[in-house]
Design an enzyme around this catalytic site. Sequence first.
Site, mmCIF file in Angstrom:
data_model
loop_
_atom_site.group_PDB
_atom_site.id
_atom_site.type_symbol
_atom_site.label_atom_id
_atom_site.label_comp_id
_atom_site.label_asym_id
_atom_site.label_seq_id
_atom_site.Cartn_x
_atom_site.Cartn_y
_atom_site.Cartn_z
ATOM 1 N N ASP A 28 31.554 22.010 48.566
ATOM 2 C CA ASP A 28 32.749 21.597 47.814
ATOM 3 C C ASP A 28 33.050 20.115 47.952
ATOM 4 O O ASP A 28 34.203 19.705 47.956
ATOM 5 C CB ASP A 28 33.974 22.421 48.261
ATOM 6 C CG ASP A 28 33.820 23.900 47.963
ATOM 7 O OD1 ASP A 28 33.213 24.218 46.921
ATOM 8 O OD2 ASP A 28 34.274 24.722 48.766
ATOM 9 N N HIS A 56 28.409 24.327 40.876
ATOM 10 C CA HIS A 56 28.620 22.933 40.523
ATOM 11 C C HIS A 56 29.320 22.857 39.165
ATOM 12 O O HIS A 56 28.760 23.281 38.161
ATOM 13 C CB HIS A 56 27.293 22.180 40.480
ATOM 14 C CG HIS A 56 26.621 22.093 41.818
ATOM 15 N ND1 HIS A 56 25.277 21.856 41.974
ATOM 16 C CD2 HIS A 56 27.117 22.212 43.068
ATOM 17 C CE1 HIS A 56 24.977 21.825 43.254
ATOM 18 N NE2 HIS A 56 26.072 22.058 43.933
#
Length: 205
Positions: A28, A56
């Site tokens: 993240d 993503h």
Amino acid sequence: IPRGFYCPPSIRSINMSNTIIVGAQWGDEGKGKIVDFLTETTDVVVRAQGGNNAGHTVINDGETYILHLIPSGILWPEKICVIGNGVVLDPVALLEEIDGLEKRGIEVRPDNLLISSTAHLVLPYHRFLDANRESSLGEQKIGTTKRGIGPAYSDKIERSGMRVHERYDPVTFAGKLSSRSADCPRSSSFSSDVARRNSLVSETW
């Protein structure tokens, strides 16, 4: 040329520098966005490791895309994307991702997405093992996504996993897949999903 790759003639004799994106905060960090930003000035985008537990999120031409296995360079025409042998590859998830991109007008072709033949596969029994181990830990569970990533890497390290190139022999592949899945208890709530996904892998991959 790394072992296990087909390298198009157009890039075989090119000397090139590398830019490596490394996430150091357990995910993240926005790696996909950085890769997408840098892709404009690169020729080849390589995913070196990980599995489809990653997500993503990239905004390209005003459209939002969420990618799990395929490098975000796929959104750029004429760029070459590579899934390397350090990736553990769920074939069902990959085909679903390709289908989703193509429905949105993104071309995924053999010449713009290369897959290492030595990449290990995430198979249905890995998902079963992941979920079963996680539930058995109770309050000590680690928060896995239950997509089989950890067990697949365990097989890779033990040298007992199945790799992409084994699919070239469908009969042997199906036999090994069935044998590896035999450890899944038939009374488990996961067993029906294992059987269903086994069939899907054998028929479509």
